[in-house]
Write a protein that holds these residues in place. Structure first.
Motif, PDB file in Angstrom:
ATOM      1  N   GLN B  17       0.836  -1.202   0.000  1.00  0.00           N
ATOM      2  CA  GLN B  17       0.000   0.000   0.000  1.00  0.00           C
ATOM      3  C   GLN B  17       0.867   1.247   0.000  1.00  0.00           C
ATOM      4  N   ASP B  18       0.280   2.339  -0.461  1.00  0.00           N
ATOM      5  CA  ASP B  18       0.930   3.640  -0.375  1.00  0.00           C
ATOM      6  C   ASP B  18       0.438   4.351   0.879  1.00  0.00           C
ATOM      7  N   VAL B  19       1.323   5.110   1.532  1.00  0.00           N
ATOM      8  CA  VAL B  19       0.923   5.883   2.697  1.00  0.00           C
ATOM      9  C   VAL B  19       1.417   7.320   2.554  1.00  0.00           C
ATOM     10  N   ALA B  20       0.725   8.229   3.229  1.00  0.00           N
ATOM     11  CA  ALA B  20       1.113   9.640   3.244  1.00  0.00           C
ATOM     12  C   ALA B  20       1.098  10.122   4.681  1.00  0.00           C
ATOM     13  N   LEU B  21       2.201  10.685   5.111  1.00  0.00           N
ATOM     14  CA  LEU B  21       2.355  11.165   6.479  1.00  0.00           C
ATOM     15  C   LEU B  21       2.491  12.679   6.429  1.00  0.00           C
ATOM     16  N   ARG B  22       1.783  13.343   7.322  1.00  0.00           N
ATOM     17  CA  ARG B  22       1.719  14.803   7.272  1.00  0.00           C
ATOM     18  C   ARG B  22       2.461  15.431   8.452  1.00  0.00           C
ATOM     19  N   CYS B  23       3.095  16.555   8.179  1.00  0.00           N
ATOM     20  CA  CYS B  23       3.777  17.320   9.225  1.00  0.00           C
ATOM     21  C   CYS B  23       3.366  18.780   9.124  1.00  0.00           C
ATOM     22  N   ASP B  24       2.911  19.325  10.267  1.00  0.00           N
ATOM     23  CA  ASP B  24       2.625  20.759  10.363  1.00  0.00           C
ATOM     24  C   ASP B  24       3.695  21.382  11.246  1.00  0.00           C
ATOM     25  N   PRO B  25       4.622  22.126  10.669  1.00  0.00           N
ATOM     26  CA  PRO B  25       5.700  22.703  11.481  1.00  0.00           C
ATOM     27  C   PRO B  25       5.197  23.898  12.271  1.00  0.00           C
ATOM     28  N   ILE B  26       6.049  24.393  13.136  1.00  0.00           N
ATOM     29  CA  ILE B  26       5.741  25.623  13.855  1.00  0.00           C
ATOM     30  C   ILE B  26       5.637  26.754  12.829  1.00  0.00           C
ATOM     31  N   SER B  27       4.601  27.574  12.987  1.00  0.00           N
ATOM     32  CA  SER B  27       4.344  28.637  12.018  1.00  0.00           C
ATOM     33  C   SER B  27       5.560  29.553  11.857  1.00  0.00           C
ATOM     34  N   GLY B  28       5.942  29.786  10.616  1.00  0.00           N
ATOM     35  CA  GLY B  28       7.054  30.693  10.345  1.00  0.00           C
ATOM     36  C   GLY B  28       8.417  30.032  10.315  1.00  0.00           C
ATOM     37  N   HIS B  29       8.480  28.760  10.684  1.00  0.00           N
ATOM     38  CA  HIS B  29       9.783  28.084  10.660  1.00  0.00           C
ATOM     39  C   HIS B  29      10.218  27.804   9.231  1.00  0.00           C
ATOM     40  N   VAL B  30      11.454  28.163   8.960  1.00  0.00           N
ATOM     41  CA  VAL B  30      12.007  28.035   7.622  1.00  0.00           C
ATOM     42  C   VAL B  30      12.375  26.586   7.302  1.00  0.00           C
ATOM     43  N   SER B  31      12.955  25.916   8.287  1.00  0.00           N
ATOM     44  CA  SER B  31      13.526  24.577   8.049  1.00  0.00           C
ATOM     45  C   SER B  31      12.584  23.482   8.498  1.00  0.00           C
ATOM     46  N   LEU B  32      12.579  22.394   7.724  1.00  0.00           N
ATOM     47  CA  LEU B  32      11.775  21.226   8.082  1.00  0.00           C
ATOM     48  C   LEU B  32      12.573  19.979   7.748  1.00  0.00           C
ATOM     49  N   PHE B  33      12.596  19.058   8.696  1.00  0.00           N
ATOM     50  CA  PHE B  33      13.375  17.823   8.576  1.00  0.00           C
ATOM     51  C   PHE B  33      12.450  16.617   8.754  1.00  0.00           C
ATOM     52  N   TRP B  34      12.760  15.556   8.064  1.00  0.00           N
ATOM     53  CA  TRP B  34      12.127  14.256   8.285  1.00  0.00           C
ATOM     54  C   TRP B  34      13.196  13.253   8.723  1.00  0.00           C
ATOM     55  N   TYR B  35      12.832  12.453   9.720  1.00  0.00           N
ATOM     56  CA  TYR B  35      13.703  11.400  10.234  1.00  0.00           C
ATOM     57  C   TYR B  35      12.917  10.092  10.298  1.00  0.00           C
ATOM     58  N   GLN B  36      13.643   9.001  10.228  1.00  0.00           N
ATOM     59  CA  GLN B  36      13.081   7.666  10.449  1.00  0.00           C
ATOM     60  C   GLN B  36      13.746   7.082  11.690  1.00  0.00           C
ATOM     61  N   GLN B  37      12.939   6.576  12.612  1.00  0.00           N
ATOM     62  CA  GLN B  37      13.491   6.005  13.832  1.00  0.00           C
ATOM     63  C   GLN B  37      12.988   4.583  14.003  1.00  0.00           C
ATOM     64  N   ALA B  38      13.892   3.624  13.883  1.00  0.00           N
ATOM     65  CA  ALA B  38      13.553   2.223  14.114  1.00  0.00           C
ATOM     66  C   ALA B  38      13.524   1.968  15.617  1.00  0.00           C
ATOM     67  N   LEU B  39      12.853   0.914  16.007  1.00  0.00           N
ATOM     68  CA  LEU B  39      12.698   0.584  17.423  1.00  0.00           C
ATOM     69  C   LEU B  39      14.064   0.389  18.078  1.00  0.00           C
ATOM     70  N   GLY B  40      14.286   1.091  19.164  1.00  0.00           N
ATOM     71  CA  GLY B  40      15.530   0.945  19.909  1.00  0.00           C
ATOM     72  C   GLY B  40      16.727   1.640  19.301  1.00  0.00           C
ATOM     73  N   GLN B  41      16.489   2.449  18.287  1.00  0.00           N
ATOM     74  CA  GLN B  41      17.584   3.148  17.603  1.00  0.00           C
ATOM     75  C   GLN B  41      17.371   4.652  17.660  1.00  0.00           C
ATOM     76  N   GLY B  42      18.408   5.388  17.302  1.00  0.00           N
ATOM     77  CA  GLY B  42      18.271   6.826  17.180  1.00  0.00           C
ATOM     78  C   GLY B  42      17.654   7.186  15.847  1.00  0.00           C
ATOM     79  N   PRO B  43      17.212   8.434  15.706  1.00  0.00           N
ATOM     80  CA  PRO B  43      16.648   8.873  14.422  1.00  0.00           C
ATOM     81  C   PRO B  43      17.702   8.842  13.321  1.00  0.00           C
ATOM     82  N   GLU B  44      17.245   8.584  12.110  1.00  0.00           N
ATOM     83  CA  GLU B  44      18.125   8.665  10.933  1.00  0.00           C
ATOM     84  C   GLU B  44      17.539   9.701   9.980  1.00  0.00           C
TER      85      GLU B  44
END
Lengths: 111, 117
Positions: B17-44
């Motif tokens: 299946q296809d999925v879509a994940l949404r992010c609403d940043p803090i208003s006015g913030h210039v930068s936006l990052f996406w990370y993937q975090q597996a169980l028991g690991q740090g974000p990548e």
């Protein structure tokens, strides 16, 4: 790929005791950051230390950085139940916009 | 003010299946990052936007992953033909400036936990 390695993987101490966590990294860095993650507040930035700094304090937190050993430590003094969380170190990465994270230390504070 | 929000908080998808994940940043913030975090690991790190421009997508694991931020505010991470190894928590973070996470503090959302069956 993960640059930092936290040690220990897990730590359980009594409330009121001090907790020390270590982070080692592989390549030279400009700065190192520590973050806390718990189910209540998510991932939160704690402190940043630059490569030309050796020690930094913020409230009950004390961070040290030894660039010759490529390691950092995070000390939490007088621990509280609310400090129960996973703690991650992160270093600047391959581009200006990347952080490289360790696998974290899981800290449990026993009442 | 409101922090970074993400939706849905939990998503279960069948493999393929296809999925879509949404992010609403803090208003006015210039930068936006996406990370993937597996169980028991740090974000990548996955990808970075400065306003609507995607300046770094080197962390996206395959061409099944696509991110956009068309108006420089809300961002969507899309994963096509999901696989079991895509199961993870997907974190979004925003920061006020465009100088990178070594200078500008990142504020993280609660994450979306994706489970692919």
């Amino acid at each position: 790929s993960q640059q930092g390695e936290e040690d220990p993987q897990a730590l359980s101490i009594q409330e009121g005791e001090n907790a020390t966590m270590n982070c080692s990294y592989k390549t030279s860095i400009n700065n190192l950051q520590w973050y806390r993650q718990n189910s209540g507040r998510g991932l939160v930035h704690l402190i940043l230390i630059r490569s030309n700094e050796r020690e930094k304090h913020s409230g009950r937190l004390r961070v040290t950085l030894d660039t010759s050993k490529k390691s950092s430590s995070l000390l939490i003094t007088a621990s509280r139940a609310a400090d129960t969380a996973s703690y991650f170190c992160a270093t600047d990465g391959h581009s200006n916009y990347q952080l490289i994270w360790g696998a974290g230390t899981k800290l449990i504070i026993k009442p | 003010g409101a922090g970074v929000s993400q939706s849905p908080r939990y998503k279960v998808a069948k493999r393929g299946q296809d999925v879509a994940l949404r992010c609403d940043p803090i208003s006015g913030h210039v930068s936006l990052f996406w990370y993937q975090q597996a169980l028991g690991q740090g974000p990548e790190f996955l990808t970075y936007f400065q306003n609507e421009a995607q300046l770094d997508k080197s962390g996206l694991p395959s061409d099944r992953f696509f991110a956009e931020r068309p108006e420089g505010s809300v961002s969507t991470l899309k994963i096509q033909r999901t696989q079991q190894e895509d199961s993870a928590v997907y974190l979004c973070a925003s920061s006020q400036g465009g100088r990178g996470p070594s200078t500008d503090t990142q504020y993280f959302g609660p994450g979306t936990r994706l489970t692919v069956l």
